[in-house]
Scaffold this active site. Structure first.
Site, PDB file in Angstrom:
ATOM      1  N   GLU A   1       0.816  -1.214   0.000  1.00 35.95           N
ATOM      2  CA  GLU A   1       0.000   0.000   0.000  1.00 35.95           C
ATOM      3  C   GLU A   1       0.851   1.267   0.000  1.00 35.95           C
ATOM      4  O   GLU A   1       1.853   1.361   0.696  1.00 35.95           O
ATOM      5  CB  GLU A   1      -0.941   0.014   1.210  1.00 35.95           C
ATOM      6  CG  GLU A   1      -1.958  -1.108   1.199  1.00 35.95           C
ATOM      7  CD  GLU A   1      -2.968  -1.012   0.047  1.00 35.95           C
ATOM      8  OE1 GLU A   1      -3.031   0.046  -0.605  1.00 35.95           O
ATOM      9  OE2 GLU A   1      -3.680  -2.014  -0.189  1.00 35.95           O
TER      10      GLU A   1
ATOM     11  N   CYS B   1      -8.298  -1.894   8.046  1.00 35.48           N
ATOM     12  CA  CYS B   1      -6.924  -1.945   7.528  1.00 35.48           C
ATOM     13  C   CYS B   1      -6.380  -0.543   7.295  1.00 35.48           C
ATOM     14  O   CYS B   1      -5.289  -0.203   7.760  1.00 35.48           O
ATOM     15  CB  CYS B   1      -6.865  -2.765   6.233  1.00 35.48           C
ATOM     16  SG  CYS B   1      -7.024  -4.553   6.489  1.00 35.48           S
TER      17      CYS B   1
ATOM     18  N   HIS C   1      -1.432  -5.540   2.006  1.00 37.56           N
ATOM     19  CA  HIS C   1      -2.649  -6.343   1.909  1.00 37.56           C
ATOM     20  C   HIS C   1      -2.325  -7.679   1.247  1.00 37.56           C
ATOM     21  O   HIS C   1      -1.534  -7.722   0.294  1.00 37.56           O
ATOM     22  CB  HIS C   1      -3.708  -5.609   1.063  1.00 37.56           C
ATOM     23  CG  HIS C   1      -4.726  -4.868   1.871  1.00 37.56           C
ATOM     24  ND1 HIS C   1      -4.955  -3.524   1.739  1.00 37.56           N
ATOM     25  CD2 HIS C   1      -5.581  -5.295   2.835  1.00 37.56           C
ATOM     26  CE1 HIS C   1      -5.927  -3.153   2.575  1.00 37.56           C
ATOM     27  NE2 HIS C   1      -6.314  -4.219   3.257  1.00 37.56           N
TER      28      HIS C   1
ATOM     29  N   ARG D   1     -18.187  -0.748   5.254  1.00 31.98           N
ATOM     30  CA  ARG D   1     -19.272  -1.460   4.553  1.00 31.98           C
ATOM     31  C   ARG D   1     -19.942  -2.475   5.466  1.00 31.98           C
ATOM     32  O   ARG D   1     -21.072  -2.887   5.231  1.00 31.98           O
ATOM     33  CB  ARG D   1     -18.725  -2.239   3.346  1.00 31.98           C
ATOM     34  CG  ARG D   1     -18.222  -1.387   2.231  1.00 31.98           C
ATOM     35  CD  ARG D   1     -17.747  -2.289   1.088  1.00 31.98           C
ATOM     36  NE  ARG D   1     -18.835  -2.603   0.186  1.00 31.98           N
ATOM     37  CZ  ARG D   1     -19.156  -1.886  -0.875  1.00 31.98           C
ATOM     38  NH1 ARG D   1     -18.456  -0.806  -1.177  1.00 31.98           N
ATOM     39  NH2 ARG D   1     -20.154  -2.231  -1.655  1.00 31.98           N
TER      40      ARG D   1
END
Lengths: 216, 216, 216, 216
Positions: free
Chosen positions: D80, D143, D168, D90
């Site tokens: 990342e 995350c 990730h 979500r």
């Protein structure tokens, strides 16, 4: 009367057309709510695109500025959440430059968030029958570059009270017809979506709280 | 005057609309080349859909029969190459049936190839600005079922000289607006594509040799 | 003792390695259930690959024959349902041939279904921790070609009582490392999956009824 | 001897396992270059995860801190680039919280860039046969939250000279076997990739200039 500045880009990457310019120029001069649209084209060139945006902001003095760009491969209207302070180009821009991991503004922050009501825009586009979603990344090419430059300029006194952001749009069908396996959207739908984005922005002071994130 | 039979399906899987019916009914009665279009709706029901197709073929006596169906998730017009003799349903049909690994025609062959000029159709759609590709599978639900049933009927004397096939089409934008992350295509584009498919079929005796396969 | 024939392919499309050959040769000579595995490599060449398969079937006289092939871009073990009677190559094979819309067997049927217990295989692979699914198309390149040729040969007296089919496998990680954005699977997982396919086939006379289709 | 802190998460979203914890705990106590690895688990809980990270940074006093998290659906190791100052969930976290558009640090900057040599890490992983790429978004769930919290803490005196970032990782095969159509990666490959990330970071003062961006 308030003014809304919409920008689209000139074509790049061997395309004869750029849907972002086709879509915004279709709205040039249109009255939306209590505002009138001014549509202008930006070059797909690092540096020059931000210079052109800065000039436009000073000349047009818009209440709202929305930059629009082509995102070949995306399915829907993408209302961008954040611009990051880095250029990292997979291909050369229209002037032949291909910066890698260079900062956009040496003294600028790592990122700017859109000041458009991005959740309300995505919701209202969908309610109008236009596929749309919030996006967490505008990439690292000229689109993110202009988005960052726009927000960086709006963070100065010239941008007092001005809201700004970025919307990515898919290929047009005529482009997808040359890129098998790529999604597309009709120009009419794009224009409807951008018109809605302007209307929603003008009518919305505080964005709605509605889920629009990603797990990763 | 020759007749072209176009069929679309009624809505299924909780959708209020089926783009295949919307697209073909827009062409009902239209003259294309030396032919006139007859558009009819089929139920999304195993068995009953083929029965309806058989009746239509006998009544309409078309020179060309093209069944059209919704393929939510596909990017472009999909000109199907082959129908296989099996039903394997992920969801129930509109009558509640969900067959698994059942044959469509007990005495039928394992598969039928489309007798439309599928390569010429995909090429001409793209030339007309409509994203299109040949597809190697029509799935195992009611679309493949009707495609197989259509070709099975055309393999009998009633189908002498009649050409037939199947075209899958994406979601409409208004459907994709309710299914985030799904591609879509405007109704106008779908209609243009199907009109082209009819015109190309009427004008093409022998299909062009043009790559349209998949590595896997 | 019964024999199981496993075939893999030589590398193609500029790859230095083909996971299908790596996976099946790891099982050469292994005893699974009451059978022993014979693993052989096929050329990635239209025509010659089927000739080699025919010779192997006559020499090895297997009770089960499973051809395995690389499907770069797929996520999981793909147990193929059907082979179709057409070659349509996106790229040239290893001998430079690139057939388009040619039949594999002039007198052959349009398609053959796998005679492996494809649903039980996919279910048992998943139960063993190996991502797997039934697939409705093996493409139109050399993999489908060999799958069709295998089933066509098994439809003759030489194939009496012999079951056959095809399994597509993803890239190996070392391949995906050179193809950014492509999924992969470890060799150990592929070997485990194919071993399971053999064991399930040997132990299963009648396939299970379990959903494994696609809507389109 | 220098210490490298690796964190993984507890399982979430109904998974019995989290590959990030499995991968980092396999490296706990391992010597890489001139450093020793300390692996710790974080809760998948907004707020508490950052608190735990802050405590670990103060206790372990690492020279390098790399947080690792599960990204179900991704194909490869994702190094990342940037963490953004927003939570937008979500799904609920493991404590039932589902923040929408809340800031992570009220006085914090809009984003932090990773201070790991992300381009060298992706390059070296690929050279080691591990599929890997730089990613422009870590999402907006726990995350990204921990990644932001980590960098925010490292921006204080406690982080002087400490480098940090986030990686990730895909589903494990056993997870993908329960999620048809999802890519996966073996634990052995993940461990090899993270070991490489640590080694590359320890050996690299200035990142390489190598393209790793996205057009959009």
């Amino acid at each position: 009367m308030r003014t809304v500045l919409l920008t689209g880009f000139e074509p790049f990457e061997n395309e004869p057309i750029n849907p972002s310019w086709e879509a915004v120029r279709a709205l040039d001069g249109e009255h939306i709510g209590d505002a009138v649209v001014v549509a202008r084209q930006l070059p797909c060139v690092f540096g020059a695109a931000i210079d052109a945006m800065d000039t436009l902001l000073r000349e047009v003095k818009p209440a709202v500025a929305i930059a629009v760009g082509q995102a070949g491969g995306r399915m829907e209207m993408s209302v961008e959440r954040v611009a990051i302070n880095v250029d990292d180009a997979r291909i050369a821009d229209n002037a032949g430059a291909q910066p890698i991991d260079t900062v956009i503004a040496a003294q600028g922050p790592a990122a700017y968030f859109s000041t458009l009501p991005i959740k309300a825009i995505a919701r209202d586009m969908r309610a109008a029958g236009v596929p749309a979603a919030v996006s967490q990344t505008a990439g690292t090419f000229v689109c993110n570059h202009v988005f960052y430059g726009l927000m960086h300029c709006l963070a100065t006194p010239v941008g007092a009270g001005v809201r700004g952001g970025f919307i990515h749009i898919p290929y047009l069908p005529e482009q997808a017809a040359r890129h098998p396996g790529q999604p597309s959207m009709s120009l009419e739908m794009m224009v409807r979506g951008i018109r809605q984005a302007v209307a929603t922005t003008l009518a919305t002071d505080v964005d709605v709280r509605e889920q629009g994130g990603q797990l990763h």
